[in-house]
Motif scaffolding. Structure first.
Motif, PDB file in Angstrom:
ATOM      1  N   ARG A  58      -3.946  -0.664  -5.633  1.00 27.26           N
ATOM      2  CA  ARG A  58      -4.196  -0.236  -4.256  1.00 27.26           C
ATOM      3  C   ARG A  58      -5.642  -0.553  -3.861  1.00 27.26           C
ATOM      4  O   ARG A  58      -5.900  -1.053  -2.774  1.00 27.26           O
ATOM      5  CB  ARG A  58      -3.916   1.259  -4.099  1.00 27.26           C
ATOM      6  N   TYR A 109       2.320   1.668  -3.521  1.00 28.31           N
ATOM      7  CA  TYR A 109       1.266   2.040  -4.477  1.00 28.31           C
ATOM      8  C   TYR A 109       0.904   3.514  -4.282  1.00 28.31           C
ATOM      9  O   TYR A 109       0.697   4.246  -5.252  1.00 28.31           O
ATOM     10  CB  TYR A 109       0.027   1.174  -4.303  1.00 28.31           C
ATOM     11  N   GLN A 110       0.841   3.955  -3.023  1.00 28.33           N
ATOM     12  CA  GLN A 110       0.500   5.352  -2.748  1.00 28.33           C
ATOM     13  C   GLN A 110       1.559   6.296  -3.323  1.00 28.33           C
ATOM     14  O   GLN A 110       1.225   7.346  -3.865  1.00 28.33           O
ATOM     15  CB  GLN A 110       0.340   5.562  -1.234  1.00 28.33           C
ATOM     16  N   GLU A 111       2.830   5.926  -3.202  1.00 30.72           N
ATOM     17  CA  GLU A 111       3.911   6.736  -3.793  1.00 30.72           C
ATOM     18  C   GLU A 111       3.734   6.828  -5.308  1.00 30.72           C
ATOM     19  O   GLU A 111       3.918   7.893  -5.898  1.00 30.72           O
ATOM     20  CB  GLU A 111       5.285   6.131  -3.469  1.00 30.72           C
ATOM     21  N   LEU A 134       0.829  -1.215   0.000  1.00 26.25           N
ATOM     22  CA  LEU A 134       0.000   0.000   0.000  1.00 26.25           C
ATOM     23  C   LEU A 134       0.865   1.268   0.000  1.00 26.25           C
ATOM     24  O   LEU A 134       0.564   2.221  -0.724  1.00 26.25           O
ATOM     25  CB  LEU A 134      -0.936   0.005   1.211  1.00 26.25           C
ATOM     26  N   ASN A 135       1.921   1.273   0.794  1.00 27.70           N
ATOM     27  CA  ASN A 135       2.790   2.455   0.850  1.00 27.70           C
ATOM     28  C   ASN A 135       3.403   2.770  -0.511  1.00 27.70           C
ATOM     29  O   ASN A 135       3.446   3.932  -0.925  1.00 27.70           O
ATOM     30  CB  ASN A 135       3.909   2.250   1.875  1.00 27.70           C
TER      31      ASN A 135
END
Length: 92
Positions: free
Chosen positions: A75, A59-61, A56-57
């Motif tokens: 995500r 994908y967020q980036e 998740l981290n």
């Protein structure tokens, strides 16, 4: 650069996830400007390891760099999977 990411994608697909993560982290540290694709691949590698938070981290980036990145769908998929596991079900 693109050739290197393609090689890393192949490592992930073949199950060499730890090697791929190491190479992606090295690449991201030395890249003049990180790409959404690199973070997306890193998210995929973490997802394949079962490290949902790492996935998740990253994908967020990727989404922060490119809102149209395939990381947005990835995500959402991870969130759907995590939301499916209702903790109350385990207490029955």
């Amino acid at each position: 650069m693109n050739e290197q990411l393609n090689h890393i994608r192949q490592l992930i697909n073949e199950g060499h996830v730890d090697t791929a993560i190491s190479r992606l982290n090295d690449w991201l540290q030395t890249a003049s400007s990180p790409t959404a694709e690199a973070y997306y691949l890193l998210g995929n590698a973490y997802r394949k390891k079962g490290d949902w938070q790492g996935a998740l981290n990253n994908y967020q980036e990727a989404i922060a760099l490119d809102p149209e990145s395939p990381a947005a769908d990835a995500r959402k998929m991870v969130m759907d999977i995590l939301n499916f596991y209702n903790k109350d079900m385990f207490n029955q």
